[in-house]
Design an enzyme around this catalytic site. Structure first.
Site, mmCIF file in Angstrom:
data_model
loop_
_atom_site.group_PDB
_atom_site.id
_atom_site.type_symbol
_atom_site.label_atom_id
_atom_site.label_comp_id
_atom_site.label_asym_id
_atom_site.label_seq_id
_atom_site.Cartn_x
_atom_site.Cartn_y
_atom_site.Cartn_z
ATOM 1 N N GLU A 123 0.036 -77.149 -17.171
ATOM 2 C CA GLU A 123 0.122 -76.281 -18.348
ATOM 3 C C GLU A 123 -1.304 -75.853 -18.697
ATOM 4 O O GLU A 123 -2.260 -76.471 -18.219
ATOM 5 C CB GLU A 123 0.745 -77.044 -19.534
ATOM 6 C CG GLU A 123 2.163 -77.507 -19.264
ATOM 7 C CD GLU A 123 2.783 -78.231 -20.462
ATOM 8 O OE1 GLU A 123 2.131 -78.289 -21.524
ATOM 9 O OE2 GLU A 123 3.913 -78.718 -20.319
ATOM 10 N N ALA A 126 -2.890 -78.897 -19.775
ATOM 11 C CA ALA A 126 -2.553 -80.104 -19.001
ATOM 12 C C ALA A 126 -2.702 -79.787 -17.519
ATOM 13 O O ALA A 126 -1.733 -79.460 -16.844
ATOM 14 C CB ALA A 126 -1.123 -80.563 -19.317
ATOM 15 N N SER A 128 -5.754 -81.296 -14.828
ATOM 16 C CA SER A 128 -6.030 -82.624 -14.244
ATOM 17 C C SER A 128 -5.381 -83.711 -15.086
ATOM 18 O O SER A 128 -4.902 -84.718 -14.554
ATOM 19 C CB SER A 128 -7.541 -82.856 -14.169
ATOM 20 O OG SER A 128 -8.106 -82.018 -13.181
ATOM 21 N N ILE A 153 2.399 -71.791 -11.041
ATOM 22 C CA ILE A 153 3.647 -72.099 -10.360
ATOM 23 C C ILE A 153 3.723 -71.327 -9.044
ATOM 24 O O ILE A 153 3.896 -70.096 -9.037
ATOM 25 C CB ILE A 153 4.881 -71.749 -11.226
ATOM 26 C CG1 ILE A 153 4.734 -72.338 -12.638
ATOM 27 C CG2 ILE A 153 6.161 -72.212 -10.549
ATOM 28 C CD1 ILE A 153 4.604 -73.839 -12.690
ATOM 29 N N ARG A 264 -19.223 -62.951 22.775
ATOM 30 C CA ARG A 264 -20.336 -62.192 22.166
ATOM 31 C C ARG A 264 -21.655 -62.540 22.876
ATOM 32 O O ARG A 264 -22.026 -63.720 22.950
ATOM 33 C CB ARG A 264 -20.421 -62.569 20.690
ATOM 34 C CG ARG A 264 -21.681 -62.161 19.982
ATOM 35 C CD ARG A 264 -21.647 -60.724 19.597
ATOM 36 N NE ARG A 264 -22.784 -60.394 18.745
ATOM 37 C CZ ARG A 264 -23.174 -59.154 18.524
ATOM 38 N NH1 ARG A 264 -22.553 -58.136 19.085
ATOM 39 N NH2 ARG A 264 -24.198 -58.917 17.723
ATOM 40 N N GLY A 336 -22.188 -61.036 10.839
ATOM 41 C CA GLY A 336 -21.761 -59.892 10.028
ATOM 42 C C GLY A 336 -20.287 -59.553 10.167
ATOM 43 O O GLY A 336 -19.622 -59.256 9.169
ATOM 44 N N GLU A 360 -2.715 -79.340 -6.332
ATOM 45 C CA GLU A 360 -2.135 -80.694 -6.259
ATOM 46 C C GLU A 360 -3.203 -81.773 -6.515
ATOM 47 O O GLU A 360 -3.177 -82.851 -5.927
ATOM 48 C CB GLU A 360 -1.392 -80.899 -4.940
ATOM 49 C CG GLU A 360 -0.267 -79.883 -4.800
ATOM 50 C CD GLU A 360 0.777 -80.222 -3.780
ATOM 51 O OE1 GLU A 360 1.046 -81.421 -3.601
ATOM 52 O OE2 GLU A 360 1.325 -79.293 -3.182
ATOM 53 N N SER A 363 -10.528 -82.259 -5.965
ATOM 54 C CA SER A 363 -11.219 -83.320 -5.205
ATOM 55 C C SER A 363 -11.697 -84.419 -6.148
ATOM 56 O O SER A 363 -11.694 -85.605 -5.796
ATOM 57 C CB SER A 363 -12.402 -82.725 -4.436
ATOM 58 O OG SER A 363 -11.916 -81.904 -3.398
ATOM 59 N N GLU A 364 -12.085 -84.033 -7.364
ATOM 60 C CA GLU A 364 -12.536 -85.042 -8.339
ATOM 61 C C GLU A 364 -11.375 -85.992 -8.678
ATOM 62 O O GLU A 364 -11.566 -87.212 -8.792
ATOM 63 C CB GLU A 364 -13.047 -84.362 -9.614
ATOM 64 C CG GLU A 364 -14.360 -83.599 -9.458
ATOM 65 C CD GLU A 364 -14.224 -82.247 -8.747
ATOM 66 O OE1 GLU A 364 -13.077 -81.779 -8.553
ATOM 67 O OE2 GLU A 364 -15.261 -81.671 -8.376
HETATM 68 N N1 CAA Z 1 2.976 -93.453 -8.095
HETATM 69 C C1 CAA Z 1 3.710 -94.127 -9.041
HETATM 70 N N2 CAA Z 1 3.254 -94.384 -10.270
HETATM 71 C C2 CAA Z 1 2.015 -93.951 -10.573
HETATM 72 C C3 CAA Z 1 1.205 -93.245 -9.666
HETATM 73 C C4 CAA Z 1 1.732 -92.997 -8.375
HETATM 74 N N3 CAA Z 1 1.022 -92.346 -7.459
HETATM 75 N N4 CAA Z 1 0.030 -92.955 -10.244
HETATM 76 C C5 CAA Z 1 0.089 -93.473 -11.488
HETATM 77 N N5 CAA Z 1 1.290 -94.062 -11.662
HETATM 78 C C6 CAA Z 1 1.793 -94.721 -12.888
HETATM 79 C C7 CAA Z 1 0.781 -95.706 -13.472
HETATM 80 O O1 CAA Z 1 0.946 -97.006 -12.925
HETATM 81 C C8 CAA Z 1 1.117 -95.670 -14.935
HETATM 82 O O2 CAA Z 1 2.276 -96.455 -15.141
HETATM 83 P P1 CAA Z 1 2.426 -97.377 -16.477
HETATM 84 O O3 CAA Z 1 2.414 -96.397 -17.617
HETATM 85 O O4 CAA Z 1 3.754 -98.028 -16.276
HETATM 86 O O5 CAA Z 1 1.270 -98.292 -16.485
HETATM 87 C C9 CAA Z 1 1.509 -94.217 -15.160
HETATM 88 O O6 CAA Z 1 1.950 -93.717 -13.875
HETATM 89 C C10 CAA Z 1 0.383 -93.346 -15.648
HETATM 90 O O7 CAA Z 1 -0.677 -93.446 -14.719
HETATM 91 P P2 CAA Z 1 -2.200 -93.339 -15.156
HETATM 92 O O8 CAA Z 1 -2.455 -94.261 -16.315
HETATM 93 O O9 CAA Z 1 -3.040 -93.504 -13.947
HETATM 94 O O10 CAA Z 1 -2.231 -91.829 -15.684
HETATM 95 P P3 CAA Z 1 -3.441 -90.927 -16.129
HETATM 96 O O11 CAA Z 1 -2.998 -90.164 -17.314
HETATM 97 O O12 CAA Z 1 -4.700 -91.722 -16.222
HETATM 98 O O13 CAA Z 1 -3.575 -89.823 -14.955
HETATM 99 C C11 CAA Z 1 -4.006 -88.887 -12.822
HETATM 100 C C12 CAA Z 1 -3.514 -90.073 -13.625
HETATM 101 C C13 CAA Z 1 -4.229 -89.424 -11.418
HETATM 102 C C14 CAA Z 1 -5.311 -88.308 -13.322
HETATM 103 C C15 CAA Z 1 -2.906 -87.782 -12.827
HETATM 104 O O14 CAA Z 1 -2.786 -87.207 -14.108
HETATM 105 C C16 CAA Z 1 -3.126 -86.712 -11.805
HETATM 106 O O15 CAA Z 1 -2.819 -86.886 -10.618
HETATM 107 N N6 CAA Z 1 -3.666 -85.530 -12.224
HETATM 108 C C17 CAA Z 1 -3.722 -84.373 -11.347
HETATM 109 C C18 CAA Z 1 -2.488 -83.552 -11.506
HETATM 110 C C19 CAA Z 1 -2.291 -82.599 -10.383
HETATM 111 O O16 CAA Z 1 -2.450 -82.941 -9.220
HETATM 112 N N7 CAA Z 1 -1.877 -81.373 -10.720
HETATM 113 C C20 CAA Z 1 -1.609 -80.339 -9.757
HETATM 114 C C21 CAA Z 1 -0.161 -79.918 -9.818
HETATM 115 S S1 CAA Z 1 0.195 -78.714 -8.548
HETATM 116 C C22 CAA Z 1 0.730 -77.328 -9.382
HETATM 117 O O17 CAA Z 1 1.001 -77.418 -10.526
HETATM 118 C C23 CAA Z 1 0.837 -76.007 -8.693
HETATM 119 C C24 CAA Z 1 1.996 -75.799 -7.813
HETATM 120 O O18 CAA Z 1 2.934 -75.034 -7.974
HETATM 121 C C25 CAA Z 1 1.947 -76.441 -6.552
#
Ligand code: CAA
Length: 402
Positions: A123, A126, A128, A153, A264, A336, A360, A363-364
């Protein structure tokens, strides 16, 4: 790591991609046009149901084969590769993994027969911080009212439905985030304008807006409050396919650079005979092979039923950064003419591959996922595993088909 089934599958996909996908790739990019004419052939090749069991119309393959498919598509057309990767990994997978039997029977046959399904997590506030979802879902009787907007999307304008997350309450710990399969023909489902992107210009990316959208409870995917974890599990699989996409784009650029360097001539000799160019070619091929092994290893772990979250992040991180480097070095080999749009696809691949370091999870974020997992392991703490059922059934089905 590859057996003869994989190699045969690669040959089959390569021939298909060369003949059907490659001829249109430059046009799609120039015209920013979605490849509607590819959808029939892609469906016939089973590429819309790579992760879907046969009983729902799928053509399941193991994860290494799925990577090979994405890689071969990306080798000739990044836009087509992202359409297929997003549809399979982010569109069909959550329904296969978290859907009820009734939901699988409703959505998967459509998705495997040629209609795309999308993924709505990000979003405006929302990205990272994927848990920062602001879209809301309020239940009255057995109907949810959804309000909010999803961005970035993939195939937003084309998808017949989207797996979207929304907050079912105001829980500050994200325990209320829930996934719904929202359908395009419902009132209140609006498709935003197509984004004007640097690369992957044949793949449409848009906002989706939900304005008092009425969603029956039967379209809720899994339990209330499980949406955030479901999406993180989904991304674990999706990141492997983004790694595969980076491999394909880099492979395409390496092949162009290699051919160009042997044809080339400067100073009376092919430029490949100069050590400065030869070493570049060697570095590109070596880094690419290392990245490929990491992508296939993550895929193998997924299929073996091992936890693969860390390896999925590692392979996406490494393959996308290698992909970027390889595509950039290809530029310097071509000089070029590489910078011109048209004659060689290296500039297109360079623009396309940048997305692999962003989509998805940046890298960070991959480094965050990897380092958190290392620290968790050191401290001896565990988390609910993201391991999959070993996909032996898919593999056997694929072998039987070949
Ligand atoms: N598998 C299962 N559970 C997981 C998990 C995983 N890989 N990763 C975390 N969890 C669980 C945790 O254990 C935690 O569980 P509890 O609440 O029970 O303890 C819960 O999920 C929350 O995890 P975190 O505390 O680690 O969550 P966070 O808020 O700190 O964030 C993050 C984690 C890794 C930063 C995550 O938010 C993330 O991956 N961010 C990037 C998002 C992203 O990749 N977005 C791109 C989307 S692609 C797109 O939108 C375009 C399209 O069309 C393709």
């Amino acid at each position: 790591m590859l057996d003869h089934h994989h190699l045969e599958y690669r040959d089959k996909l390569r021939a298909f991609c060369e003949e059907t996908i490659a001829p249109l790739a430059a046009t799609l990019d120039h015209e920013q046009r979605f490849p509607s004419e590819h959808m029939g052939p892609l469906t016939a090749m089973g590429l819309l149901g790579c992760l879907v069991p046969e009983e729902y119309g799928g053509t399941p393959v193991d994860t290494i084969s799925y990577c090979i498919a994405v890689e071969e598509l990306a080798r000739v057309c990044g836009s087509t590769a992202i359409i297929i990767a997003a549809h399979n990994s982010l569109g069909t997978f959550p329904i296969v993994r978290f859907g009820s039997e009734e939901q699988k029977r409703r959505f998967l046959p459509r998705a495997t027969a040629g209609e795309l399904i999308a993924f709505g997590l990000s979003e405006p506030d929302a990205g990272s911080d994927a848990g920062g979802t602001r879209t809301t879902a309020r239940l009255t009787g057995d109907t949810w009212t959804i309000n909010g907007s999803k961005c970035w999307i993939t195939s937003g304008p084309q998808a017949f439905a989207v797996n979207a997350t929304a907050r079912a309450s105001t829980d500050p710990e994200n325990k209320d985030i829930t996934t719904f399969v929202l359908e395009r023909d419902w009132a209140g489902y609006d498709i935003g304008k197509k984004e004007n992107k640097l690369g992957l210009r044949g793949s449409d990316t848009s906002f989706l807006h939900f304005d008092d959208l009425k969603c029956p409870d039967e379209n809720r995917l899994g339990e209330v409050g499980m949406g955030f974890k479901q999406m993180l599990i989904t991304l674990d699989g999706g990141r492997i396919s983004i790694g595969a996409m980076a491999l394909g784009l880099a492979q395409g650029s390496l092949e162009v650079a290699l051919k160009y360097a042997t044809e080339r001539e400067q100073f009376g000799k092919p430029i490949a005979s100069f050590q400065g160019i030869a070493h570049k070619l060697a570095d590109m091929a070596t880094e690419l092979e290392a990245a490929r092994l990491l992508v296939y290893e993550a895929a193998r772990m997924k299929d073996a039923g091992l936890p693969f979250s860390r390896h999925s992040a590692m392979c996406k991180l490494y393959a996308s950064e290698v992909g970027h480097r390889v595509c950039e070095i290809a530029f310097s080999v071509l000089g070029g003419v590489g910078y011109e749009t048209g004659p060689y696809p290296v500039e297109r691949n360079w623009r396309d591959v940048k997305l692999c370091e962003i989509g998805e999870g940046t890298s960070e974020i991959q480094r965050l996922v990897i380092s958190r997992d290392l620290i968790r392991e050191l401290s001896g703490s565990t988390r609910e595993t993201t391991a999959e059922e070993p996909s032996i059934k898919a593999r056997e089905a694929a072998k039987a088909r070949n």
